[in-house]
Scaffold this motif. Structure first.
Motif, PDB file in Angstrom:
ATOM      1  N   TYR A 186      -8.210   4.329  -3.080  1.00 40.49           N
ATOM      2  CA  TYR A 186      -9.240   4.797  -2.150  1.00 40.49           C
ATOM      3  C   TYR A 186      -8.858   6.196  -1.682  1.00 40.49           C
ATOM      4  O   TYR A 186      -7.776   6.388  -1.128  1.00 40.49           O
ATOM      5  N   SER A 187      -9.744   7.158  -1.944  1.00 41.16           N
ATOM      6  CA  SER A 187      -9.529   8.539  -1.488  1.00 41.16           C
ATOM      7  C   SER A 187     -10.574   8.884  -0.444  1.00 41.16           C
ATOM      8  O   SER A 187     -11.769   8.718  -0.684  1.00 41.16           O
TER       9      SER A 187
ATOM     10  N   ALA B 257       0.846  -1.190   0.000  1.00 43.38           N
ATOM     11  CA  ALA B 257       0.000   0.000   0.000  1.00 43.38           C
ATOM     12  C   ALA B 257       0.881   1.238   0.000  1.00 43.38           C
ATOM     13  O   ALA B 257       1.970   1.249   0.560  1.00 43.38           O
ATOM     14  N   TYR B 258       0.394   2.262  -0.616  1.00 40.82           N
ATOM     15  CA  TYR B 258       1.076   3.548  -0.679  1.00 40.82           C
ATOM     16  C   TYR B 258       0.040   4.606  -0.362  1.00 40.82           C
ATOM     17  O   TYR B 258      -1.016   4.638  -0.991  1.00 40.82           O
ATOM     18  N   THR B 259       0.293   5.445   0.609  1.00 40.93           N
ATOM     19  CA  THR B 259      -0.670   6.463   1.016  1.00 40.93           C
ATOM     20  C   THR B 259      -0.057   7.843   0.876  1.00 40.93           C
ATOM     21  O   THR B 259       1.079   8.069   1.278  1.00 40.93           O
TER      22      THR B 259
ATOM     23  N   THR C   7      -1.073  11.872   1.782  1.00 41.55           N
ATOM     24  CA  THR C   7      -1.995  12.773   2.458  1.00 41.55           C
ATOM     25  C   THR C   7      -1.713  14.184   1.984  1.00 41.55           C
ATOM     26  O   THR C   7      -0.571  14.638   1.986  1.00 41.55           O
TER      27      THR C   7
ATOM     28  N   SER D 212      -3.419   0.389  -3.292  1.00 40.62           N
ATOM     29  CA  SER D 212      -3.039  -0.875  -2.665  1.00 40.62           C
ATOM     30  C   SER D 212      -3.400  -2.067  -3.531  1.00 40.62           C
ATOM     31  O   SER D 212      -4.256  -1.982  -4.415  1.00 40.62           O
TER      32      SER D 212
ATOM     33  N   LYS E 293      -6.827  11.939   1.992  1.00 40.73           N
ATOM     34  CA  LYS E 293      -5.902  10.818   2.157  1.00 40.73           C
ATOM     35  C   LYS E 293      -6.200   9.809   1.057  1.00 40.73           C
ATOM     36  O   LYS E 293      -7.312   9.289   0.964  1.00 40.73           O
ATOM     37  N   THR E 294      -5.204   9.544   0.206  1.00 38.65           N
ATOM     38  CA  THR E 294      -5.372   8.626  -0.919  1.00 38.65           C
ATOM     39  C   THR E 294      -4.455   7.431  -0.732  1.00 38.65           C
ATOM     40  O   THR E 294      -3.266   7.594  -0.506  1.00 38.65           O
ATOM     41  N   THR E 295      -5.041   6.244  -0.844  1.00 36.51           N
ATOM     42  CA  THR E 295      -4.290   5.003  -0.700  1.00 36.51           C
ATOM     43  C   THR E 295      -4.406   4.206  -1.983  1.00 36.51           C
ATOM     44  O   THR E 295      -5.503   4.033  -2.518  1.00 36.51           O
TER      45      THR E 295
END
Length: 188
Positions: free
Chosen positions: A82-83, A45-47, A49, A58, A54-56
């Motif tokens: 996912y945002s 996963a990479y997040t 902010t 994965s 916050k955007t992930t």
């Protein structure tokens, strides 16, 4: 002695430029996931902010299973973005409001599981939702998936959510490809 005087201001100037550059790159600039960035983080996963967003990105099936229901059909692998926009009033807003989110996902299935999904989706007598393939043309999709999506028959218009949320979510749209589903889900 003279050399130290020349290098000292030059080093100071370079340091100032680097610091200013860092501040400019982090101040309000939105980072967008592309097929290059999703490939770079394909095994984890990479997040990112940015303010209250916050955007992930994965490939973690268990993490996706916390966002949608995988109770009926379990994919062999996934990729998703996912945002989450935190409008609770604690970040950049002085007045709280409902938080928003967007989920874009590709779920890969084995042939037998995918055939069961197709059979179950074809059972209900639903009116066509009239989704367009452009809605599912996520910027971070792999080239092969993008190509398959764009070559989809123009008479196909996607499916509503039957399995991925309980109760069914009208804001979860589904598009079928070969042994994979594209999901686009968003807050109301």
């Amino acid at each position: 002695m003279r050399r130290k005087i020349i290098y000292s201001p030059l080093c100071f100037l370079c340091l100032c430029i680097m610091l200013l550059n860092c501040n400019c790159n982090n101040s309000g600039s939105e980072k967008v996931a592309t097929s290059d960035t999703i490939g770079e983080f394909a095994s984890s996963a990479y997040t990112v902010t940015n303010g209250n967003v916050k955007t992930t990105i994965s490939t973690d099936t268990a993490a996706l299973g916390r966002l949608i229901s995988l109770k009926y059909y379990h994919p062999r692998s996934v990729k998703f973005l996912y945002s989450f926009i935190d409008n609770s009033g604690t970040a950049d807003r002085s007045v709280p409001g409902p938080s928003d989110y967007t989920l874009q996902a590709v779920l890969y299935f084995d042939s037998a599981t995918f055939q069961s999904i197709v059979t179950d989706y074809m059972k209900p007598d639903w009116v066509s939702p009239h989704y367009t393939k452009e809605e599912f043309n996520f910027s971070w999709l792999d080239t092969t998936v993008k190509k398959e999506l764009l070559q989809t028959d123009s008479s196909y218009h996607g499916h509503i959510d039957l399995f991925w949320n309980e109760p069914n979510n009208p804001n979860c749209h589904t598009w079928m490809l070969h042994n994979k589903l594209l999901l686009h889900q968003f807050s109301q």
